[in-house]
Design a protein around this motif. Structure first.
Motif, PDB file in Angstrom:
ATOM      1  N   GLN A  88     -10.479  45.898   3.238  1.00 39.67           N
ATOM      2  CA  GLN A  88     -10.899  47.243   2.853  1.00 39.67           C
ATOM      3  C   GLN A  88     -11.509  47.247   1.452  1.00 39.67           C
ATOM      4  O   GLN A  88     -12.509  47.928   1.207  1.00 39.67           O
ATOM      5  CB  GLN A  88      -9.703  48.196   2.902  1.00 39.67           C
ATOM      6  N   PHE A 137     -12.225  57.602   0.608  1.00 41.51           N
ATOM      7  CA  PHE A 137     -13.008  56.711   1.484  1.00 41.51           C
ATOM      8  C   PHE A 137     -12.517  56.862   2.913  1.00 41.51           C
ATOM      9  O   PHE A 137     -11.462  57.453   3.170  1.00 41.51           O
ATOM     10  CB  PHE A 137     -12.889  55.254   1.021  1.00 41.51           C
ATOM     11  N   ASP A 138     -13.280  56.314   3.838  1.00 40.40           N
ATOM     12  CA  ASP A 138     -12.897  56.264   5.248  1.00 40.40           C
ATOM     13  C   ASP A 138     -12.416  54.858   5.558  1.00 40.40           C
ATOM     14  O   ASP A 138     -13.127  53.878   5.311  1.00 40.40           O
ATOM     15  CB  ASP A 138     -14.086  56.623   6.148  1.00 40.40           C
ATOM     16  N   ILE A 139     -11.227  54.764   6.106  1.00 34.37           N
ATOM     17  CA  ILE A 139     -10.641  53.452   6.363  1.00 34.37           C
ATOM     18  C   ILE A 139     -11.326  52.777   7.547  1.00 34.37           C
ATOM     19  O   ILE A 139     -11.740  53.438   8.516  1.00 34.37           O
ATOM     20  CB  ILE A 139      -9.118  53.587   6.614  1.00 34.37           C
ATOM     21  N   ASN A 140     -11.477  51.470   7.439  1.00 31.77           N
ATOM     22  CA  ASN A 140     -12.096  50.689   8.505  1.00 31.77           C
ATOM     23  C   ASN A 140     -11.175  50.615   9.723  1.00 31.77           C
ATOM     24  O   ASN A 140      -9.952  50.583   9.587  1.00 31.77           O
ATOM     25  CB  ASN A 140     -12.407  49.285   7.972  1.00 31.77           C
ATOM     26  N   CYS A 143     -11.232  55.961  -5.071  1.00 34.60           N
ATOM     27  CA  CYS A 143     -10.647  55.254  -3.920  1.00 34.60           C
ATOM     28  C   CYS A 143      -9.194  54.904  -4.227  1.00 34.60           C
ATOM     29  O   CYS A 143      -8.922  53.981  -5.000  1.00 34.60           O
ATOM     30  CB  CYS A 143     -11.443  54.000  -3.591  1.00 34.60           C
ATOM     31  N   TYR A 167      -4.269  57.573   1.907  1.00 37.13           N
ATOM     32  CA  TYR A 167      -5.425  57.166   1.120  1.00 37.13           C
ATOM     33  C   TYR A 167      -6.359  58.354   0.919  1.00 37.13           C
ATOM     34  O   TYR A 167      -6.272  59.371   1.619  1.00 37.13           O
ATOM     35  CB  TYR A 167      -6.165  56.006   1.800  1.00 37.13           C
ATOM     36  N   SER A 168      -7.245  58.212  -0.041  1.00 36.18           N
ATOM     37  CA  SER A 168      -8.235  59.264  -0.324  1.00 36.18           C
ATOM     38  C   SER A 168      -9.459  58.646  -0.975  1.00 36.18           C
ATOM     39  O   SER A 168      -9.378  57.573  -1.594  1.00 36.18           O
ATOM     40  CB  SER A 168      -7.639  60.330  -1.250  1.00 36.18           C
ATOM     41  N   SER A 198      -7.134  49.643   9.815  1.00 32.32           N
ATOM     42  CA  SER A 198      -6.116  50.515  10.403  1.00 32.32           C
ATOM     43  C   SER A 198      -5.328  49.778  11.478  1.00 32.32           C
ATOM     44  O   SER A 198      -4.095  49.911  11.562  1.00 32.32           O
ATOM     45  CB  SER A 198      -6.787  51.758  10.999  1.00 32.32           C
ATOM     46  N   LYS A 240      -5.775  61.688   3.650  1.00 38.90           N
ATOM     47  CA  LYS A 240      -5.832  60.963   4.924  1.00 38.90           C
ATOM     48  C   LYS A 240      -4.640  60.021   5.015  1.00 38.90           C
ATOM     49  O   LYS A 240      -4.053  59.634   4.002  1.00 38.90           O
ATOM     50  CB  LYS A 240      -7.142  60.180   5.041  1.00 38.90           C
TER      51      LYS A 240
END
Length: 458
Positions: free
Chosen positions: A281, A323-326, A299, A320-321, A330, A254
């Motif tokens: 984050q 996790f899903d970024i907030n 993470c 990144y990888s 972002s 991502k």
């Protein structure tokens, strides 16, 4: 107390602050640099040349202010003084301005271009000439005045006597300013044609323009590639969010991209926004890990801020990888960078400027002109010694250091290494001349002795 306040303020300072601080504490305190600074008038003309559109608008505004002041001063003119409408002055101004812009400037610039067409380092020399002569700003100012004068002649008959008088005063002021630019243009043209003065101008150009811009780019590049190493960015939760410096070995699925636009360069970075994004984050991930939603070792976060954009208007700021970024994270990252169109300032670096002094040496070698070879070699040695003195500085521990030793990134070479490579190529050519003439080789050895023993800064 002051240290605590300064430490607190450092958290909110942008990247440009740290780059400028490096130069303020080293280059701008150097006595040799201060002795070779441009005068106020010279630096002003260079500024006008770099941003001629901006300063043309300021000039127009200044002329409007002159007109407004003339209107208010009209009340002090005695009542018995007659002011008559006269278009002859506007006609003379238009004739003179068209002659300067349409005839003198093109002829002189064409002559200089022809004279330097086959000269060594013509790119540096013409860039120097463009900046210090101010012909771009002078030409644009003269052309704008000629257009305004042409319309003024047409509409002057419809103006009142007072407004016509104010118009004449305002445009005469503008014409006198353009005459000053023309005189300056001729002075600098004659100076650039003189070999001795040309060397002095080249060195001042390198000192005042090239050194600052090139060093800023390299220092910024070093900081950008070591944001965590130099503690500009921090991660207080290493056990939760792994900040990786390796884009090749680590895999990321991502990314966060930013629409910067095509062919733009990095202007500044708000470090506090990225630090806040990392802190936010990592705390979100910490909470998620505590409730067994994520595995901490998976993470990974990578930050890379490009210095410029090419044909693609999108730039990737982070990968990144795990996790899903907030959304807020972002948003902070995207708003932490600012890009702008590439400026009109010179893109010539210190290593490229060296060509002005090395190329005449190769020409003399090819022509078997020993006297010219020795003269050009002495000019190169003098330039090297002066530049090393200008770029020297004293470290906090009291030892001398030099910006010539600054590398261009992790895999790049320093200015000094590039200089030595150019000198090595020159020495090889003199070695090839040994069967026919050994003097060229001896002169080259003397050159090495001179640059190493006649200065103490590198």
């Amino acid at each position: 107390m002051l240290k605590k306040v300064d430490g607190f303020l450092n958290k909110f300072r942008p990247l440009s602050y740290y780059v400028d601080k490096e130069l303020k504490e080293t280059l701008f305190k150097n006595e040799a640099y201060l002795d070779n600074r441009s005068s106020f008038l010279e630096s002003s003309v260079v500024s006008w040349s770099n941003s001629y559109k901006k300063y043309l608008l300021l000039l127009v505004f200044l002329c409007l202010m002159v007109g407004v002041n003339t209107y208010y001063w009209m009340s002090y003119i005695p009542a018995y003084t007659e002011i008559e409408k006269d278009s002859s002055l506007l006609g003379m101004l238009l004739t003179g301005q068209i002659t300067i812009v349409g005839l003198i400037y093109p002829l002189v610039i064409s002559l200089v271009s022809i004279l330097f067409q086959d000269k060594a380092g013509k790119k540096v020399i013409f860039s120097l000439y463009q900046k210090y002569s101010g012909f771009m700003f002078a030409g644009l100012s003269g052309l704008s005045l000629a257009i305004i004068l042409a319309f003024s002649l047409i509409f002057n008959a419809n103006l009142t006597d007072i407004l016509s008088f104010i118009l004449n005063i305002t445009l005469t002021f503008w014409f006198i300013f353009n005459l000053f630019l023309t005189v300056w243009f001729f002075i600098k043209t004659l100076s650039i044609l003189d070999e001795n003065k040309k060397d002095e101008f080249i060195f001042r150009f390198v000192t005042n323009e090239v050194c600052k811009t090139d060093l800023k780019q390299r220092i910024r590049s070093v900081y950008l590639k070591g944001l965590f190493q130099y503690k500009l960015l921090r991660n207080s939760n290493d056990n939760v969010l792994i900040i990786s410096n390796d884009l090749i070995l680590d895999k990321y699925n991502k990314e966060v991209s930013y629409v910067a636009g095509k062919y733009k360069e990095l202007l500044n970075v708000s470090l506090w926004k990225i630090n806040l994004a990392i802190w936010l984050q990592s705390n979100i991930l910490k909470k998620s890990i505590n409730i067994n939603i994520l595995e901490s070792r998976k993470c990974k976060f990578y930050i890379y801020i490009p210095e410029s954009t090419s044909g693609d208007k999108n730039v990737v700021l982070t990968k990144y990888s795990g996790f899903d970024i907030n959304i807020l994270v972002s948003f902070l990252i995207k708003n932490s960078v600012r890009y702008e169109k590439k400026s009109n300032k010179t893109d010539i670096g210190l290593s490229a400027a060296l060509e002005v002094f090395t190329s005449p040496i190769y020409t003399a070698l090819n022509n078997n002109d020993e006297s010219q070879f020795v003269e050009s070699l002495n000019r190169l040695a003098r330039y090297h010694i002066q530049l090393a003195e200008v770029l020297s500085f004293e470290n906090p521990d009291g030892n001398y250091d030099n910006w010539l030793l600054l590398n261009e990134g992790a895999w790049g070479f320093s200015y000094f290494a590039n200089f030595m490579r150019a000198y090595y190529i020159l020495l090889k050519q003199t070695v090839d001349k040994i069967p026919s003439n050994t003097q060229y080789f001896y002169h080259s050895l003397h050159f090495y002795r001179k640059i190493f023993f006649e200065q103490k800064y590198i």
